[in-house]
Motif scaffolding. Structure first.
Motif, PDB file in Angstrom:
ATOM      1  N   GLY A 248       4.420   0.593   1.353  1.00 57.94           N
ATOM      2  CA  GLY A 248       3.920  -0.449   2.246  1.00 57.94           C
ATOM      3  C   GLY A 248       4.898  -1.540   2.606  1.00 57.94           C
ATOM      4  O   GLY A 248       4.623  -2.327   3.520  1.00 57.94           O
ATOM      5  N   ARG A 249       6.013  -1.616   1.943  1.00 56.62           N
ATOM      6  CA  ARG A 249       6.954  -2.721   2.110  1.00 56.62           C
ATOM      7  C   ARG A 249       7.337  -2.977   3.573  1.00 56.62           C
ATOM      8  O   ARG A 249       7.424  -4.130   4.005  1.00 56.62           O
ATOM      9  N   THR A 250       7.564  -1.923   4.345  1.00 59.31           N
ATOM     10  CA  THR A 250       8.092  -2.077   5.712  1.00 59.31           C
ATOM     11  C   THR A 250       7.030  -1.932   6.803  1.00 59.31           C
ATOM     12  O   THR A 250       7.362  -1.823   7.982  1.00 59.31           O
ATOM     13  N   ALA A 325       1.586  -6.022   5.819  1.00 63.80           N
ATOM     14  CA  ALA A 325       3.044  -6.163   5.809  1.00 63.80           C
ATOM     15  C   ALA A 325       3.608  -6.108   7.221  1.00 63.80           C
ATOM     16  O   ALA A 325       4.539  -6.847   7.568  1.00 63.80           O
ATOM     17  N   GLU A 326       3.049  -5.236   8.045  1.00 57.61           N
ATOM     18  CA  GLU A 326       3.510  -5.125   9.430  1.00 57.61           C
ATOM     19  C   GLU A 326       3.252  -6.423  10.193  1.00 57.61           C
ATOM     20  O   GLU A 326       4.145  -6.969  10.866  1.00 57.61           O
ATOM     21  N   LYS A 327       2.036  -6.936  10.080  1.00 57.19           N
ATOM     22  CA  LYS A 327       1.652  -8.146  10.808  1.00 57.19           C
ATOM     23  C   LYS A 327       2.423  -9.374  10.326  1.00 57.19           C
ATOM     24  O   LYS A 327       3.027 -10.110  11.124  1.00 57.19           O
ATOM     25  N   LEU A 328       2.424  -9.597   9.012  1.00 58.83           N
ATOM     26  CA  LEU A 328       3.082 -10.786   8.482  1.00 58.83           C
ATOM     27  C   LEU A 328       4.596 -10.693   8.610  1.00 58.83           C
ATOM     28  O   LEU A 328       5.277 -11.711   8.776  1.00 58.83           O
ATOM     29  N   GLY A 329       5.122  -9.465   8.553  1.00 59.57           N
ATOM     30  CA  GLY A 329       6.556  -9.289   8.733  1.00 59.57           C
ATOM     31  C   GLY A 329       7.016  -9.719  10.115  1.00 59.57           C
ATOM     32  O   GLY A 329       8.076 -10.327  10.273  1.00 59.57           O
ATOM     33  N   GLY A 349      15.730  -6.431   9.711  1.00 59.18           N
ATOM     34  CA  GLY A 349      14.711  -5.826   8.867  1.00 59.18           C
ATOM     35  C   GLY A 349      13.403  -5.607   9.591  1.00 59.18           C
ATOM     36  O   GLY A 349      13.268  -5.861  10.792  1.00 59.18           O
ATOM     37  N   ILE A 350      12.427  -5.137   8.833  1.00 61.53           N
ATOM     38  CA  ILE A 350      11.119  -4.813   9.393  1.00 61.53           C
ATOM     39  C   ILE A 350      10.072  -4.967   8.302  1.00 61.53           C
ATOM     40  O   ILE A 350      10.371  -4.817   7.111  1.00 61.53           O
ATOM     41  N   GLY A 351       8.830  -5.260   8.696  1.00 63.06           N
ATOM     42  CA  GLY A 351       7.796  -5.507   7.709  1.00 63.06           C
ATOM     43  C   GLY A 351       8.180  -6.700   6.850  1.00 63.06           C
ATOM     44  O   GLY A 351       8.812  -7.646   7.322  1.00 63.06           O
ATOM     45  N   LEU A 352       7.812  -6.660   5.587  1.00 64.44           N
ATOM     46  CA  LEU A 352       8.167  -7.751   4.678  1.00 64.44           C
ATOM     47  C   LEU A 352       9.418  -7.402   3.882  1.00 64.44           C
ATOM     48  O   LEU A 352       9.469  -7.515   2.659  1.00 64.44           O
ATOM     49  N   MET A 353      10.434  -6.943   4.616  1.00 69.61           N
ATOM     50  CA  MET A 353      11.769  -6.706   4.073  1.00 69.61           C
ATOM     51  C   MET A 353      12.750  -7.234   5.111  1.00 69.61           C
ATOM     52  O   MET A 353      13.261  -6.507   5.950  1.00 69.61           O
ATOM     53  N   GLN A 398      11.657 -10.511   0.439  1.00 71.01           N
ATOM     54  CA  GLN A 398      10.936  -9.299   0.050  1.00 71.01           C
ATOM     55  C   GLN A 398       9.751  -9.684  -0.843  1.00 71.01           C
ATOM     56  O   GLN A 398       9.683  -9.304  -2.001  1.00 71.01           O
ATOM     57  N   PRO A 399       8.803 -10.450  -0.299  1.00 73.01           N
ATOM     58  CA  PRO A 399       7.728 -11.015  -1.117  1.00 73.01           C
ATOM     59  C   PRO A 399       6.654  -9.989  -1.463  1.00 73.01           C
ATOM     60  O   PRO A 399       6.587  -8.909  -0.861  1.00 73.01           O
TER      61      PRO A 399
END
Length: 423
Positions: A248-250, A325-329, A349-353, A398-399
């Motif tokens: 889910g990270r990205t 992750a997609e939205k907040l990223g 980067g992308i997502g929350l990375m 990378q929260p």
């Protein structure tokens, strides 16, 4: 509970740790407690964690929905061995088969990312009956001898006597001096040359879909499709190292999904255990048949780790962390891009990375020194962020995927304040 404090911890580390064990900050706090996206020090000061233990705590620190089940399993059965039947590991393998890319369905359980990458590389050798590997400059794959040998970051290679025969490095499709497309063309030309000259003895190419420690480097979306086509032409497998990017990270379950490519072998770790050590390498029915000599990992997939991982997967799905992750990223990246500072060269980067490339405004103050100042100031304001990159001058965001939009607004406001102070 009484705490010995940062000064005493530093003294003990200096006496009993290896000198290689470094730490962030001139004035480090003693972290004593965590809950979801927050950490607390010995004085009960709260920090919002924007590093997640290097992409480990995707579901948050001490998440009660996960650790309660972990504690119950710990009381019932802590450990046996893969030679005995336990339910959690079997169910976890079954669940992973449902979410892994393409027709990948068989999993071998390990403990660390290094161990899993080493296993994946051994599997590639067994299946292809070839010995060599291709890797990208800027990649990081572990601390074992073989994984160090395919790590393309000089500071992490440790040993001057790593494997050199049949290890081939090519440039990553990124350069600060040219466009992504030109860098991609250069990388692919190098790959073609290596394959034409040595493809008959190369087992696999190993790479991260986003280079984490290399500076949060994502590739042009058509890069990996062309890589896979070239590898298949020469009978070379593709190993995708999702140790930092998975679960889910990205904004996808696995980062490789952004590229619309199915690897031959995929490696995961970190976030699967949400702080409990577990790792995997997984592949297809066909390739798995080549890994048929007796093998085991003493702690791989033990009941406590497997139970935790099952609840991690359940939590990711039930709380829709991938979409989150997609939205907040997107929100985080946009806000970082809008910061008007001469110290920011690029946001990647992308997502929350997300990585923020720091630029040296004054030649007397190198970019890595500026990065250290930013980390220290952000810590004092109650935000923990990471750093990476070949020159250690990239701010790493990378929260835990449970952060809120309010947390993002606050960390960006704090960063603006720090950068303004530097100016």
């Amino acid at each position: 509970m009484s705490y010995i404090g940062p000064e005493n911890i530093l003294s003990i580390r200096q006496q009993y740790f290896f000198p290689a064990t470094s730490h962030f900050y001139k004035n480090p706090p003693q972290i004593v407690k965590g809950f979801m996206q927050y950490l607390y020090d010995q004085d009960n000061k709260k920090y919002t964690d924007f590093y997640g233990g290097v992409s480990v705590m995707n579901c948050g620190h001490s998440n009660p929905e996960i650790i309660n089940e972990t504690a119950e399993q710990l009381k019932d059965l802590q450990h046996t061995t893969t030679l005995f039947f336990t339910q959690p590991m079997a169910l976890l393998a079954e669940e992973l088969a449902k979410i892994l890319p393409g027709d990948i369905k068989r999993t071998f359980f390990c403990v660390t990312g290094s161990e899993a990458n080493e296993g994946a590389m051994a599997l590639a050798r067994l299946h292809t009956k070839k010995n060599g590997f291709i890797a990208l400059n800027g990649g990081l794959h572990g601390r074992t001898h073989l994984t160090l040998s395919v790590t393309g970051i000089p500071m992490w290679r440790l040993d001057d006597n790593l494997m050199k025969d049949n290890i081939f490095f090519i440039d990553r499709p990124y350069s600060p001096d040219e466009s992504y497309e030109k860098a991609m063309e250069k990388s692919l030309e190098q790959l073609k040359k290596v394959l034409e000259e040595h493809g008959n003895n190369i087992a696999a190419m190993i790479l991260e879909p986003i280079q984490g420690n290399g500076g949060i480097i994502m590739y042009p979306l058509n890069y990996l499709k062309e890589v896979k086509r070239l590898l298949e032409k020469h009978g070379v497998l593709l190993i995708i190292d999702e140790v930092q990017t998975g679960y889910g990270r990205t904004g996808k379950m696995f980062c490789i999904e952004h590229y619309d490519v199915v690897p031959d072998i995929i490696v995961t770790a970190k976030a699967l255990g949400n702080g409990i050590p577990i790792s995997t390498f997984s592949t297809t029915d066909e390739i798995a048949q080549s890994f048929n000599k007796p093998s085991a990992s003493t702690f791989g997939g033990n009941p406590v780790a497997a139970t935790t991982a099952l609840n991690v997967l359940k939590y990711i799905k039930s709380h829709d962390l991938i979409s989150r992750a997609e939205k907040l990223g997107k929100i985080l990246k946009q806000q970082l891009e809008e910061i008007p500072s001469p110290y920011i060269q690029e946001v990647r980067g992308i997502g929350l990375m997300i990585g923020v490339q720091i630029h040296a405004v004054d030649e007397n103050q190198p970019s890595h020194a500026i990065t250290d100042v930013i980390l220290e100031e952000m810590k004092d304001l109650g935000f923990l962020i990471g750093k990476n990159g070949l020159d250690r001058d990239v701010l790493a965001f990378q929260p835990p995927l449970v952060v809120t939009e309010e947390d993002i607004n606050e960390v960006v406001a704090a960063l603006k304040k720090v950068l303004a102070k530097l100016s």
